[in-house]
Design a protein around this motif. Structure first.
Motif, PDB file in Angstrom:
ATOM      1  N   VAL A 183       8.939  -0.676   3.164  1.00 38.63           N
ATOM      2  CA  VAL A 183       8.961   0.752   2.835  1.00 38.63           C
ATOM      3  C   VAL A 183      10.385   1.265   3.047  1.00 38.63           C
ATOM      4  O   VAL A 183      10.928   1.200   4.152  1.00 38.63           O
ATOM      5  N   CYS A 237      10.981  -0.647  -5.344  1.00 39.11           N
ATOM      6  CA  CYS A 237      10.514   0.550  -4.624  1.00 39.11           C
ATOM      7  C   CYS A 237      11.155   1.805  -5.217  1.00 39.11           C
ATOM      8  O   CYS A 237      12.106   1.727  -5.983  1.00 39.11           O
ATOM      9  N   TRP A 265       0.871  -1.177   0.000  1.00 40.29           N
ATOM     10  CA  TRP A 265       0.000   0.000   0.000  1.00 40.29           C
ATOM     11  C   TRP A 265       0.902   1.219   0.000  1.00 40.29           C
ATOM     12  O   TRP A 265       2.042   1.155   0.443  1.00 40.29           O
ATOM     13  N   ASP A 266       0.356   2.322  -0.437  1.00 37.82           N
ATOM     14  CA  ASP A 266       1.101   3.557  -0.273  1.00 37.82           C
ATOM     15  C   ASP A 266       0.603   4.237   0.984  1.00 37.82           C
ATOM     16  O   ASP A 266      -0.576   4.592   1.073  1.00 37.82           O
ATOM     17  N   TYR A 267       1.465   4.366   1.958  1.00 41.51           N
ATOM     18  CA  TYR A 267       1.073   5.054   3.185  1.00 41.51           C
ATOM     19  C   TYR A 267       1.276   6.559   3.000  1.00 41.51           C
ATOM     20  O   TYR A 267       2.196   6.977   2.301  1.00 41.51           O
TER      21      TYR A 267
END
Ligand code: ADP
Length: 484
Positions: free
Chosen positions: A325, A367, A9-11
């Motif tokens: 991340v 990433c 997910w993109d936080y």
């Protein structure tokens, strides 16, 4: 295998507040209870590895500064600290522990700014463990006769302590707390790239009212460390760092009265047997090598996985890696922060190109790597052999090699086939297999169904080229006493 789609997910960014943090423009040496200018009048910069920007100027201590610090430590040892009762010493150590706890947030933010490690690590692991170390050894200060029954316990004198950049405040705690508990005085040098939390600790020690000269902090480069090692009024050297420098230190003190403990490099095997709980094992692999950017001497940098489950484990591992991340160390969502320095980043890149040249297959996560600062994507190498350079040598970055084995004996043989012997991990459902492996693996620390777990009461240290002597627990006291 085709590259897996990014499944993370993109936080939203969740940066830690830094407004409460006070970083001075310039830090002096802490000698004899005072913050003093270096004799050299020279200063060097400490930079944030995630931005490349300067954080502060740091005093460059030379031989004369080290000599002043050793004299202050000797004076404090002879006149105050060695005469004080254990109970009184303990009170000071408790006070330092409590002050560190009060300033825990500030310490963790500064640690992440200066070292590049994710705030989650410094906030949840490094700083609490560092406080716990002081609490733990404070408790021993008046109980040394129970630690060593029927023996007379004497302190050694002045301890010279040299620490690395991967766990700056934690290594300072590992060194300072047991030395104080056993009645020694200290000259400590933090690493040149991560001096800030050591200077904050100096402020805390100062605020605690610890008598002047009991702890002295001298910042600088390798030559400052060498001046401590070579000073003839130092009784003990405690060093954590590279095996190369460990060997230099051992040669330098050979034939002198100095005692030493050396905690050096590692190339630790994380062994996954076919009956292991695989999802937990994958978490253990991730924790073992990718958290802290692989900047852990006991990192599980060699994965040994049983052939029957190898494909499954590698598939799960790649999927889990995609969710990591990578980025701003001060963001609370970050798993993998910045590499500590450009030099270290260059070392990691050099090993990766050697791996490719030697024919290994590389997989890196997809990433976005920040443009500024020093970052490296979590990487695994398959198709490696026991003789591959990247399997034999310590990389000290988020790079994992993966090998397979068929039998438990083969796993033991491969794990032990290393110049190092710091740590190992064993993942299996069967207690009997854990006992079998843990008795045959040549490693100072062996984790069963977990990895990279620390406690002040557990000793830590290596075999072979990973060094000698233990830190932590009862064993950690032993390194700072003479027994009669
Ligand atoms: P790392 O690879 O973790 O940087 P080093 O062994 O180079 O490990 O450094 C660990 C610590 O040892 C640092 O504080 C560094 O300044 C110090 N150091 C480097 N060279 C020497 C030396 N010749 N003698 C004593 N200390 C040294």
């Amino acid at each position: 295998m085709a590259k897996e789609k990014n499944i993370s997910w993109d936080y939203s960014p969740a940066p830690e507040n830094t407004s409460h943090v006070k970083v001075k423009e310039r830090y002096e040496l802490y000698i004899d209870g005072k913050f003093v200018k270096p004799e050299s009048a020279k200063y060097f910069d400490t930079v944030s590895p995630s931005t490349g920007k300067k954080l502060a100027s740091i005093a460059y201590g030379n031989e004369k500064d080290v000599d002043k610090a050793v004299k202050a430590a000797r004076n404090a040892y002879v006149n105050i600290w060695s005469k004080m009762s254990g109970a009184e010493r303990g009170k000071y150590i408790y006070r330092i522990a409590r002050l560190m706890q009060e300033r825990a947030r500030e310490l963790s933010v500064i640690e992440s700014m200066d070292s590049g490690k994710a705030i989650r690590e410094s906030r949840d692991v490094d700083v609490p463990l560092a406080c716990n170390h002081f609490f733990y050894y404070a408790g021993w200060a008046d109980k040394l006769e129970y630690a060593f029954p029927n023996r007379k316990v004497e302190s050694l004198g002045v301890a010279g302590q040299i620490i690395p950049w991967n766990f700056p405040i934690l290594m300072a705690a590992w060194k300072i707390a047991p030395a104080l508990a056993t009645g020694n005085t200290i000259v400590i040098k933090p690493a040149e790239t991560t001096p800030l939390t050591a200077m904050k600790l100096a402020e805390i020690i100062h605020d605690s009212g610890l008598p002047a000269g009991v702890v002295n902090v001298v910042t600088g480069y390798g030559d400052t460390g060498a001046a401590i090692v070579n000073h003839n009024d130092v009784d003990k050297i405690a060093f954590t760092g590279s095996t190369g420098v460990g060997k230099i230190i051992q040669k330098a003190i050979a034939g002198t009265k100095k005692k030493a403990t050396l905690e050096l490099g590692g190339k630790s095997a994380n062994i996954i047997l076919e009956d292991a709980p695989l999802d937990q094992a994958v978490e253990g692999i991730i924790n073992g090598i990718f958290f802290n950017q692989g900047h852990v001497c006991c990192a599980g940098s060699r994965l040994l996985v049983q052939e029957s489950v190898a494909d499954k484990v590698i598939r799960k591992l790649k999927r889990r890696m995609e969710t990591l991340v990578v980025g701003d160390p001060l963001d609370k969502n970050t798993d993998v922060g910045a590499i500590n320095s450009k030099e270290q980043l260059d070392i990691i890149k050099k090993y990766v190109s050697i791996g490719l040249e030697e024919g290994a297959t590389m997989h890196q996560i997809s990433c976005n790597i920040p443009k500024n600062g020093y970052f490296f994507a979590p990487t695994i190498f398959t198709d490696v052999a026991q003789s591959s350079t990247i399997v034999k040598e310590e990389i000290f970055g988020p790079v994992l090699t993966v090998q397979t084995f068929r039998t438990v004996d083969e796993a033991i043989q491969k794990a032990n086939n290393s110049e190092y012997g710091l740590a190992a991990g064993v993942w299996t459902d069967k207690g009997s297999r854990i006992f079998n492996l843990t008795t045959k693996l040549n490693a100072g620390v062996i984790w069963a169904n977990t990895y990279n777990k620390f406690d002040p009461a557990s000793p830590f240290g290596g075999y072979k080229e990973s060094g000698f002597g233990r830190e932590g627990g009862l064993h950690g006291l032993n390194a700072y006493v003479k027994l009669r």
